[in-house]
Design a protein around this motif. Structure first.
Motif, mmCIF file in Angstrom:
data_model
loop_
_atom_site.group_PDB
_atom_site.id
_atom_site.type_symbol
_atom_site.label_atom_id
_atom_site.label_comp_id
_atom_site.label_asym_id
_atom_site.label_seq_id
_atom_site.Cartn_x
_atom_site.Cartn_y
_atom_site.Cartn_z
ATOM 1 N N ASN A 286 37.778 43.378 34.273
ATOM 2 C CA ASN A 286 38.036 42.585 35.459
ATOM 3 C C ASN A 286 36.886 42.139 36.537
ATOM 4 N N TRP A 287 35.891 42.897 36.271
ATOM 5 C CA TRP A 287 34.742 42.534 37.125
ATOM 6 C C TRP A 287 34.102 41.034 36.374
ATOM 7 N N ILE A 289 36.237 39.062 34.474
ATOM 8 C CA ILE A 289 37.185 37.967 34.389
ATOM 9 C C ILE A 289 37.254 37.533 35.634
ATOM 10 N N SER A 290 37.038 38.223 36.745
ATOM 11 C CA SER A 290 37.113 37.707 38.048
ATOM 12 C C SER A 290 35.604 36.744 38.541
ATOM 13 N N SER A 291 34.921 37.263 37.990
ATOM 14 C CA SER A 291 33.311 36.643 38.383
ATOM 15 C C SER A 291 33.614 35.171 37.480
ATOM 16 N N GLY A 293 36.370 33.842 36.621
ATOM 17 C CA GLY A 293 37.308 33.026 37.540
ATOM 18 C C GLY A 293 36.800 32.584 38.649
ATOM 19 N N ARG A 294 36.053 32.901 39.299
ATOM 20 C CA ARG A 294 35.488 32.532 40.639
ATOM 21 C C ARG A 294 34.557 31.362 40.317
ATOM 22 N N GLN A 303 40.950 28.458 44.270
ATOM 23 C CA GLN A 303 40.384 29.749 44.301
ATOM 24 C C GLN A 303 41.247 30.585 43.159
ATOM 25 N N ASP A 305 41.768 34.156 41.389
ATOM 26 C CA ASP A 305 41.628 35.634 41.588
ATOM 27 C C ASP A 305 42.237 36.155 40.407
ATOM 28 N N LEU A 306 41.389 36.467 39.247
ATOM 29 C CA LEU A 306 42.075 36.892 38.043
ATOM 30 C C LEU A 306 41.684 38.123 37.702
ATOM 31 N N THR A 307 42.617 38.982 37.124
ATOM 32 C CA THR A 307 42.147 40.376 36.625
ATOM 33 C C THR A 307 42.960 40.469 35.097
ATOM 34 N N LYS A 310 46.737 41.225 35.685
ATOM 35 C CA LYS A 310 47.392 39.656 36.032
ATOM 36 C C LYS A 310 47.563 38.665 35.063
#
Length: 437
Positions: A286-287, A289-291, A293-294, A303, A305-307, A310
């Motif tokens: 998730n770290w 993927i979220s990085s 995604g950002r 914006q 905000d992915l995990t 999700k």
């Protein structure tokens, strides 16, 4: 019948259509197996949800399971003291609970329940009950006695069910192997059921009865989905025969209790190890993927905000709808299903409990369907456990089992959602009141 009940009914057949699309050999599909798989599932669901005697039996079973599990509290309190007191309760000396602690309040109950089940097997009671299901599956569906016995055993136990058919595994067809893998991952073991009840009992008082009902419903669904995805193209050695299970009998009831407790300790250690590994790896994924995604969102001017949960939940959106989940709750139920696929149903049930507690999920229909659909070992960790465990019993079939693994996991996931849809067909205001939700 309301609109959501009709969606659930249609969902059962659409889920089977999905399995048919991905079938290995559509021309060999035995439609008798599929017909009886659906019919048995709907008949049992109708009996539980709509027949007064069925509802009474359900409520009695729920009370019995909860009462039995309450006895485990004595040993847990003696060993762990205040740490074992569930939220909202007080100890014998008036101590207040420190809150929910998985390791001290839920997992130890599995040790007690495992010993009880081992004792019931030792005296032969469980074998008599499972023999009924085996005969029904064998005679109505015309499948092999070995896969019928294994599927029936999975209603009560997990990977241990493979031991009951150990003499037959070496000579099983590919379709039979797919069925025993699917049945194992589409149901839950009675030992871990104790953990889920510990999570949800205070928010969902009839959860024990629903979990037993869901495991029974999933057995014929697993057979039907397996035979759709991998139809039988050979002739099984035990076709149409009611075979006798292979059981390792303890010398006396004391040994049975000891073995049950020791098996459960290994189970609990395995659960803890899986949670530590998978939740840690999930946080790492998730770290990343979220990085990512950002970064992508920054250049795109949006914006993101992915995990991983999700992303997977998006895949489950249409399936949650097909199960008959009300539109406003589809996102939440889909998230729980996505979590189950990667971090086990244990985490999903814990989050379901939190959703109910904080008011995120309030519709009884959504909660019941989620409870039924999550009731199965249909996740990546379980795939490794079942393929590895059965391979150890029949080393010559390791390559075949590995080839079948993801197909069986897909079949098990569809079977669990089919069970959620079957429950959704019969849920209405009256049944919720009768079943004392």
């Amino acid at each position: 019948m309301g609109i959501y009940n009709l969606i659930s009914l249609a969902g059962i057949f659409i889920l089977m259509f999905v399995a048919w699309i991905f079938s290995k050999e559509r021309r060999n599909i035995n439609w008798r197996v599929v017909f009886w798989g659906v019919t048995l599932q709907l008949m049992f669901a109708f009996f539980v949800f709509n027949i007064p005697i069925g509802a009474s039996l359900f409520n009695w079973l729920n009370s019995a399971v909860v009462k039995i599990l309450s006895f485990a509290q004595s040993g847990m309190y003696f060993v762990f003291g205040r740490l074992a007191i569930p939220p909202g309760e007080t100890g014998p000396a008036g101590e207040e609970s420190l809150g929910f602690i998985l390791a001290f309040q839920a997992l130890p109950a599995a040790i007690f329940f495992s010993s009880l089940m081992a004792l019931l097997y030792h005296i032969g009671l469980m074998q008599r009950i499972l023999k009924i299901f085996t005969a029904i599956f064998t005679r109505l569906m015309k499948i092999s006695g070995a896969e019928a016995l294994c599927s029936s055993s999975n209603i009560a136990v997990g990977i241990e069910s493979a031991f009951t058919i150990r003499p037959y595994i070496e000579d099983m067809t590919m379709s039979e192997l797919c069925t025993i893998l699917t049945a194992g991952m589409a149901t839950i073991a009675s030992t871990v059921m104790a953990v889920y009840v510990g999570f949800l009992y205070h928010q969902f008082p009839t959860i024990a009865g629903h979990l037993v009902s869901a495991s029974i419903l999933s057995a014929p669904a697993a057979i039907a989905m397996s035979k759709l995805l991998y139809p039988e193209g050979e002739k099984p050695l035990t076709l149409g025969e009611v075979v006798k299970g292979h059981y390792e009998r303890s010398s006396n009831w004391i040994e049975a209790i000891i073995r049950g407790a020791q098996d459960a300790v290994r189970l609990c250690v395995g659960i803890v190890a899986l949670l530590l590994a998978f939740l840690g790896l999930l946080a790492l994924a998730n770290w990343f993927i979220s990085s990512l995604g950002r970064t992508v969102g920054h250049f795109a001017g949006v914006q993101l905000d992915l995990t991983l949960e999700k992303i997977l939940s998006f895949l489950y959106y249409p399936f949650s709808f097909l199960m008959g989940v009300p539109v406003e709750d589809i996102a939440k139920v889909s998230t729980l299903l996505g979590e189950r696929s990667i971090v086990t149903e244990l985490v999903s049930y814990q989050h379901l409990s939190q959703y109910i507690s904080n008011g995120t999920l309030t519709n009884p229909r959504s909660i019941v369907i989620a409870g039924y659909a999550l009731c199965g070992f249909a996740h990546i960790a379980s795939l490794a456990i079942f393929v590895g465990g059965i391979s150890a019993l029949a080393p010559s079939r390791t390559k075949d089992l590995a080839r079948l693994g993801f197909r069986a996991l897909f079949a098990a996931t569809l079977a669990c959602m089919m069970t959620g849809a079957a429950a959704g067909v019969f849920i209405n205001t009256a049944t919720i009141a009768i079943l004392k939700f």
